[in-house]
Design a protein around this motif. Structure first.
Motif, PDB file in Angstrom:
ATOM      1  N   THR A   1       0.859  -1.183   0.000  1.00 24.99           N
ATOM      2  CA  THR A   1       0.000   0.000   0.000  1.00 24.99           C
ATOM      3  C   THR A   1       0.897   1.235   0.000  1.00 24.99           C
ATOM      4  O   THR A   1       2.119   1.143   0.158  1.00 24.99           O
ATOM      5  CB  THR A   1      -0.903   0.030   1.247  1.00 24.99           C
ATOM      6  N   ALA A   2       0.292   2.405  -0.166  1.00 25.76           N
ATOM      7  CA  ALA A   2       1.068   3.649  -0.187  1.00 25.76           C
ATOM      8  C   ALA A   2       1.782   3.881   1.142  1.00 25.76           C
ATOM      9  O   ALA A   2       2.847   4.505   1.178  1.00 25.76           O
ATOM     10  CB  ALA A   2       0.153   4.827  -0.493  1.00 25.76           C
ATOM     11  N   ASP A   3       1.204   3.352   2.233  1.00 27.15           N
ATOM     12  CA  ASP A   3       1.815   3.519   3.548  1.00 27.15           C
ATOM     13  C   ASP A   3       2.651   2.316   3.959  1.00 27.15           C
ATOM     14  O   ASP A   3       2.919   2.108   5.145  1.00 27.15           O
ATOM     15  CB  ASP A   3       0.756   3.839   4.607  1.00 27.15           C
ATOM     16  N   GLY A   4       3.087   1.515   2.987  1.00 27.61           N
ATOM     17  CA  GLY A   4       4.106   0.503   3.242  1.00 27.61           C
ATOM     18  C   GLY A   4       3.644  -0.832   3.782  1.00 27.61           C
ATOM     19  O   GLY A   4       4.455  -1.619   4.252  1.00 27.61           O
ATOM     20  N   VAL A   5       2.352  -1.148   3.710  1.00 23.47           N
ATOM     21  CA  VAL A   5       1.857  -2.435   4.199  1.00 23.47           C
ATOM     22  C   VAL A   5       1.881  -3.452   3.049  1.00 23.47           C
ATOM     23  O   VAL A   5       1.336  -3.196   1.978  1.00 23.47           O
ATOM     24  CB  VAL A   5       0.424  -2.305   4.747  1.00 23.47           C
ATOM     25  N   LEU A   6       2.553  -4.589   3.289  1.00 26.02           N
ATOM     26  CA  LEU A   6       2.619  -5.644   2.277  1.00 26.02           C
ATOM     27  C   LEU A   6       1.248  -6.285   2.135  1.00 26.02           C
ATOM     28  O   LEU A   6       0.680  -6.799   3.100  1.00 26.02           O
ATOM     29  CB  LEU A   6       3.656  -6.698   2.677  1.00 26.02           C
ATOM     30  N   ILE A   7       0.695  -6.285   0.921  1.00 25.74           N
ATOM     31  CA  ILE A   7      -0.667  -6.802   0.729  1.00 25.74           C
ATOM     32  C   ILE A   7      -0.743  -7.918  -0.304  1.00 25.74           C
ATOM     33  O   ILE A   7      -1.818  -8.455  -0.550  1.00 25.74           O
ATOM     34  CB  ILE A   7      -1.633  -5.668   0.313  1.00 25.74           C
ATOM     35  N   GLY A   8       0.371  -8.295  -0.889  1.00 24.51           N
ATOM     36  CA  GLY A   8       0.321  -9.382  -1.871  1.00 24.51           C
ATOM     37  C   GLY A   8       1.656  -9.585  -2.543  1.00 24.51           C
ATOM     38  O   GLY A   8       2.580  -8.772  -2.414  1.00 24.51           O
ATOM     39  N   ARG A   9       1.755 -10.711  -3.264  1.00 22.05           N
ATOM     40  CA  ARG A   9       2.975 -11.024  -3.997  1.00 22.05           C
ATOM     41  C   ARG A   9       2.607 -11.638  -5.339  1.00 22.05           C
ATOM     42  O   ARG A   9       1.537 -12.203  -5.507  1.00 22.05           O
ATOM     43  CB  ARG A   9       3.850 -12.000  -3.203  1.00 22.05           C
ATOM     44  N   TYR A  10       3.526 -11.511  -6.277  1.00 23.35           N
ATOM     45  CA  TYR A  10       3.403 -12.163  -7.575  1.00 23.35           C
ATOM     46  C   TYR A  10       4.617 -13.066  -7.732  1.00 23.35           C
ATOM     47  O   TYR A  10       5.750 -12.593  -7.617  1.00 23.35           O
ATOM     48  CB  TYR A  10       3.409 -11.135  -8.710  1.00 23.35           C
ATOM     49  N   PHE A  11       4.410 -14.334  -7.972  1.00 16.59           N
ATOM     50  CA  PHE A  11       5.562 -15.224  -8.103  1.00 16.59           C
ATOM     51  C   PHE A  11       5.202 -16.483  -8.862  1.00 16.59           C
ATOM     52  O   PHE A  11       4.051 -16.911  -8.909  1.00 16.59           O
ATOM     53  CB  PHE A  11       6.109 -15.618  -6.730  1.00 16.59           C
ATOM     54  N   LYS A  12       6.219 -17.053  -9.501  1.00 14.33           N
ATOM     55  CA  LYS A  12       6.112 -18.398 -10.051  1.00 14.33           C
ATOM     56  C   LYS A  12       6.705 -19.374  -9.056  1.00 14.33           C
ATOM     57  O   LYS A  12       6.259 -20.499  -8.929  1.00 14.33           O
ATOM     58  CB  LYS A  12       6.849 -18.466 -11.390  1.00 14.33           C
ATOM     59  N   GLU A  13       7.750 -18.929  -8.384  1.00 16.15           N
ATOM     60  CA  GLU A  13       8.336 -19.680  -7.280  1.00 16.15           C
ATOM     61  C   GLU A  13       8.321 -18.755  -6.079  1.00 16.15           C
ATOM     62  O   GLU A  13       8.841 -17.641  -6.139  1.00 16.15           O
ATOM     63  CB  GLU A  13       9.770 -20.104  -7.613  1.00 16.15           C
ATOM     64  N   ASN A  14       7.731 -19.211  -4.989  1.00 20.27           N
ATOM     65  CA  ASN A  14       7.549 -18.352  -3.821  1.00 20.27           C
ATOM     66  C   ASN A  14       8.889 -18.144  -3.128  1.00 20.27           C
ATOM     67  O   ASN A  14       9.310 -18.928  -2.299  1.00 20.27           O
ATOM     68  CB  ASN A  14       6.549 -19.002  -2.861  1.00 20.27           C
ATOM     69  N   ARG A  15       9.561 -17.045  -3.494  1.00 18.35           N
ATOM     70  CA  ARG A  15      10.929 -16.830  -3.060  1.00 18.35           C
ATOM     71  C   ARG A  15      11.135 -15.382  -2.636  1.00 18.35           C
ATOM     72  O   ARG A  15      10.708 -14.456  -3.315  1.00 18.35           O
ATOM     73  CB  ARG A  15      11.867 -17.164  -4.223  1.00 18.35           C
ATOM     74  N   THR A  16      11.784 -15.185  -1.494  1.00 13.86           N
ATOM     75  CA  THR A  16      12.217 -13.857  -1.073  1.00 13.86           C
ATOM     76  C   THR A  16      13.681 -13.950  -0.678  1.00 13.86           C
ATOM     77  O   THR A  16      14.023 -14.654   0.269  1.00 13.86           O
ATOM     78  CB  THR A  16      11.395 -13.357   0.134  1.00 13.86           C
ATOM     79  N   PRO A  17      14.587 -13.273  -1.403  1.00 10.40           N
ATOM     80  CA  PRO A  17      16.018 -13.380  -1.105  1.00 10.40           C
ATOM     81  C   PRO A  17      16.367 -12.830   0.266  1.00 10.40           C
ATOM     82  O   PRO A  17      15.660 -11.984   0.813  1.00 10.40           O
ATOM     83  CB  PRO A  17      16.669 -12.544  -2.213  1.00 10.40           C
ATOM     84  N   VAL A  18      17.475 -13.307   0.802  1.00  6.25           N
ATOM     85  CA  VAL A  18      17.949 -12.865   2.108  1.00  6.25           C
ATOM     86  C   VAL A  18      19.461 -12.710   2.031  1.00  6.25           C
ATOM     87  O   VAL A  18      20.142 -13.447   1.301  1.00  6.25           O
ATOM     88  CB  VAL A  18      17.540 -13.865   3.214  1.00  6.25           C
ATOM     89  N   ALA A  19      20.022 -11.744   2.756  1.00 12.69           N
ATOM     90  CA  ALA A  19      21.467 -11.513   2.762  1.00 12.69           C
ATOM     91  C   ALA A  19      22.161 -12.512   3.684  1.00 12.69           C
ATOM     92  O   ALA A  19      21.544 -13.073   4.591  1.00 12.69           O
ATOM     93  CB  ALA A  19      21.759 -10.085   3.210  1.00 12.69           C
ATOM     94  N   PHE A  20      23.455 -12.707   3.467  1.00  8.37           N
ATOM     95  CA  PHE A  20      24.217 -13.692   4.240  1.00  8.37           C
ATOM     96  C   PHE A  20      24.170 -13.396   5.734  1.00  8.37           C
ATOM     97  O   PHE A  20      24.012 -14.306   6.552  1.00  8.37           O
ATOM     98  CB  PHE A  20      25.675 -13.719   3.754  1.00  8.37           C
ATOM     99  N   ASP A  21      24.300 -12.113   6.089  1.00  5.81           N
ATOM    100  CA  ASP A  21      24.333 -11.785   7.518  1.00  5.81           C
ATOM    101  C   ASP A  21      22.973 -11.901   8.200  1.00  5.81           C
ATOM    102  O   ASP A  21      22.854 -11.704   9.405  1.00  5.81           O
ATOM    103  CB  ASP A  21      24.909 -10.388   7.730  1.00  5.81           C
TER     104      ASP A  21
END
Length: 820
Positions: free
Chosen positions: A57-77
């Protein structure tokens, strides 16, 4: 050149090495298409990972995702050390010692395989090469893919080459991070971050040793060792991983003994596990960005975009609540009104066999006719066969035994809704409610569905009147009219009726006529300005749909969308500037770098004078006695001299109900009805817009005003920024019922005060006198000025206004809103 090497052994060795180098060059270059694709240097430096895009949303609330593979990258640390340790101990103990290929492990696995214990020798880097570049897919294998053993060797060699390239270009930490971000953990969870959330509802850096071991242990076979499907095997495999961690010194024996007896502590996290589980908003944004993605070369489902919509999360929440609360009530009312009767009738009030008609449109119907040689009994038997299914209900999804015909009948009676709110000044869509439940009703009632607008279309006739030189004070007589028109070369006559099928025979100003939604006067106005002009100005301010220029055009027989109507009404609020609404404000990449910023396109289509007068006209719905928006005063919307403009709309036979509401900040459109057009409310008591669509707007605005953190406050519309040359503060007739004719008769008039916007009160002088009397009874003898808030309780105020509305209706014999 090898002849210069006299020692034959050296010569043979050189030839062998040269051949190997030549072979690997041919392999890399895919010589003659024999070997298939191998990743280039560019591919290695910019590996492609399928990363889903996120919707905010405009105020930064996550409301959905688009994916073929449900993936969110993460940093090593951000990865718990226990995950790294478990991975190395289980998959590649010499990871920090080799350069992509572990020849010791290869020899060891070869010996184990020969002795019957089949064990892989691939390093983590090799597995990453396979995941990133799909070296074993057909498109990567060239001509040799049809030769079983050779194709396996070619794939393995390319995997080795790619692993060496990766080691040469990335640090060990980067390789581990890429691997953990690409590998599958089952249940459509790709990457360690998604897996941690899916199975333990934790961030990756919060994983404990047994949890890390379980996730890494799954990599051997994600289905076989899936903890939700095979918990016992999953624990066994976890303990193998723990044993390896103990073997290589990552945990001591005491810790190993404690961890291996730890029970599974799964906790399902809130992760969208299925990209097909859309919401109306998610689908609308995908459609909105379709052309942008094509033009700019982005894949919404794989490029890891962060999409910031214009939606206000608080307003969206309040809108969804208002829709749900009202629709539950309406559905009960609908069922109660019809009882065991069917609600399907055509415009001539003839009963319609909707279920049978609907099944004939299904593709399977034609197949069954052919299969059963038009045997109707067999076809009926198929459609009447009961089966288990889950259906929508307001008390929760319900499992039941329904036949196909049962389902058609059931869903044909379900009421739906569409709602959109716009800030027309910036062109930002703040609320998008496409329906009551996307799981069961995919059709979006904001921009896909188009329905008859009813009397919400009337303002365009009055806009055309103002543009032609008429003023809000010009009067017409509420009388029977007969309007001639040509159809197929023949003169026909249209005789519009007020919903009450009666007339007052009184002069009414344009403002009062629009406020009361008088059909006969609207028809006369349309005849005077011309239906073509009504169509023209409707298009000018924001209606895109094709409109038939017929005498009844102003009564809303044409189909339009909620989106179009909100845009058009937004032109009135935005000082005559038409704004094309935007749904997305900006798009960034994974690292927050701005890719695109969206601005609404604008065009001036009305003068500031005309647009202000249209707001003045729309305010009449609440400010004129008997206005169709007066029901709004039953809600807490009157504080601080608040002003609201609005228009109800009910199509013929109570099929479609609309409300268009305007405050000083926002424009909101609401539609209510059944998706099946022959289904309708039984009467005005259950189906008029003031009782169906208007309460959704009222509840929504009440919630918004009560939450000060939204930033939207009570208050009047702004003063006109230009001089208003057209007359507008004109007398408003007052009516009393005539007992002999059952018509109302004008007995006098009450002059309106000069409309200083901040001080205008919607109550008539008669109503103010009643409030003064109420105050005197309450011990407040002072006369209430027009702008003052009556010093009585909120409950008393509401009750008094209900009473006043009832008296006003009886006195004025208002038209029930059929086509209003």
């Amino acid at each position: 050149m090898f002849k210069e090497i006299h020692n034959k052994y050296l010569r043979y060795t050189a030839i062998f090495i040269y051949s190997i180098l030549l072979f690997f060059c041919a392999l890399q270059l895919n010589f003659l298409g024999l070997f298939g694709y191998s990743p280039s240097y560019k591919d290695i430096k910019a590996p492609t990972q399928s990363v889903g895009s996120e919707l905010y949303t405009a105020d930064g609330v996550l409301i959905g995702r688009y994916f073929k593979e449900n993936r969110t990258p993460v940093a090593f640390d951000q990865i718990a050390p226990s995950v790294i340790n478990a991975l190395i101990a289980t998959e590649d103990a010499r990871f920090y010692k080799h350069m992509g290929i572990d020849f010791i492990s290869l020899v060891s696995s070869g010996i184990s395989t020969a002795s019957g214990d089949k064990r892989g020798g691939s390093t983590i880097t090799q597995q990453l090469a396979k995941n990133l570049y799909r070296t074993r897919y057909n498109k990567s294998q060239g001509v040799f893919k049809s030769i079983p053993v050779v194709s396996t060797i070619m794939s393995k060699l390319k995997e080795w080459m790619t692993a060496v390239k990766l080691e040469a270009n990335y640090s060990k930490e980067e390789i581990l991070t890429m691997y953990l971000n690409t590998v599958s953990f089952g249940n459509n969870a790709y990457g360690i971050k998604t897996a941690a959330r899916t199975y333990f509802d934790k961030e990756t850096n919060k994983l404990e040793v047994p949890e890390s071991a379980l996730l890494i242990g799954m990599l051997k076979a994600t289905t076989l060792y899936n903890p939700t499907r095979n918990p016992e095997r999953s624990v066994e495999r976890r303990n193998v991983a723990l044993s390896q961690m103990n073997k290589y010194g990552f945990i001591n024996t005491q810790e190993y003994n404690r961890y291996k007896n730890t029970p599974l502590k799964l906790k399902e996290g809130l992760v969208d596990n299925n990209g097909d589980e859309d919401s109306y908003l998610r689908t609308a944004v995908a459609k909105y960005l379709e052309k942008w993605c094509d033009d700019n070369g982005y894949d919404l489902y794989e490029d890891g975009l962060k999409i910031y919509t214009t939606i206000d999360s608080k307003l969206q929440k309040y809108a969804e609540e208002a829709v749900n609360e009202q629709m539950k009530t309406l559905q009960k009312r609908f069922y109660n009104a019809w009882g065991k009767e069917e609600p399907w009738y055509d415009s001539e009030n003839n009963k319609v066999d909707f279920p049978n008609r609907a099944r004939q449109t299904l593709p399977i119907y034609a197949m069954l006719k052919k299969k059963y040689d038009n045997n109707q009994d067999s076809i009926d038997a198929y459609f009447d066969r009961k089966k288990k299914m889950t259906v929508f209900s307001w008390s929760g999804n319900r499992d039941t035994l329904f036949s196909t015909m049962d389902s058609i009948r059931y869903y044909g009676k379900i009421l739906n809704a569409g709602m959109m709110t716009l800030d027309p000044f910036e062109g930002k869509i703040k609320v998008w409610v496409g329906g009551i439940d996307h799981e069961f009703f995919k059709y979006d009632h904001v921009n896909q569905s188009k329905r008859q607008a009813g009397s919400t279309f009337k303002p365009f006739a009055y806009l055309a009147a103002l543009q032609s030189g008429l003023s809000p004070c010009d009067t017409f007589v509420d009388k029977p009219v007969s309007i001639a028109y040509q159809e197929k070369g023949k003169t026909e006559y249209w005789e519009p009726k007020n919903a009450s099928y009666s007339n007052t025979y009184s002069n009414m100003s344009l403002r009062l006529a629009m406020a009361r939604s008088v059909n006969t006067i609207t028809a006369q106005v349309t005849e005077k300005v011309g239906s073509d002009n009504v169509v023209k100005w409707a298009h000018e301010v924001g209606i895109d749909s094709k409109l038939q220029s017929v005498p009844s055009v102003s009564l809303g027989p044409n189909d339009v969308s909620v989106y179009e109507m909100v845009r058009a009404y937004g032109t009135f609020l935005n000082n005559g500037i038409k704004t094309d609404p935007i749904l997305v404000e900006k798009i960034t990449d994974l690292d927050g770098n701005l890719i695109e910023e969206f601005k609404a396109k604008t065009k001036r289509v009305l003068t500031e004078e005309i647009s202000w007068l249209m707001l003045y006209m729309l305010r009449g719905g609440m400010e004129e006695p008997g206005g169709t928006s007066q029901a709004l005063w039953e809600w807490d919307l009157w504080k601080k001299n608040n002003q609201i403009g609005g228009k109800t709309g009910t199509s013929s036979d109570y099929v479609d109900a609309w409300y268009m509401g305007i405050t000083k900040d926002l424009v909101t459109g609401v539609w209510v009805g059944c998706d099946e057009r022959t289904a309708h409310f039984k009467n005005s008591e259950t189906g008029e817009a003031s009782r169906t669509a208007l309460p959704i707007f009222a509840k929504f605005m009440e919630k918004v005003y009560h939450d000060e953190t939204t930033g939207y406050t009570y208050g009047p519309f702004p003063k006109a920024k230009v001089k208003i040359n057209i007359k507008y503060n004109c007398p408003t007739p007052r009516y009393v019922p005539d007992t002999t004719t059952q018509d109302s008769v004008a007995v006098d008039s009450v002059e309106q005060q000069e409309p200083v916007v901040e001080e205008l009160d919607p109550l008539t002088p008669e109503q103010m006198e009643l409030i003064n009397q109420q105050q005197k009874k309450a011990g407040n003898p002072t006369t209430t000025p027009a702008a003052a808030t009556p010093p009585i309780s909120k409950k008393e105020e509401r009750e008094l206004k209900r009473k006043l509305r009832k008296e006003e209706k009886e006195k004025a014999k208002l038209d029930p809103p059929n086509n209003r």
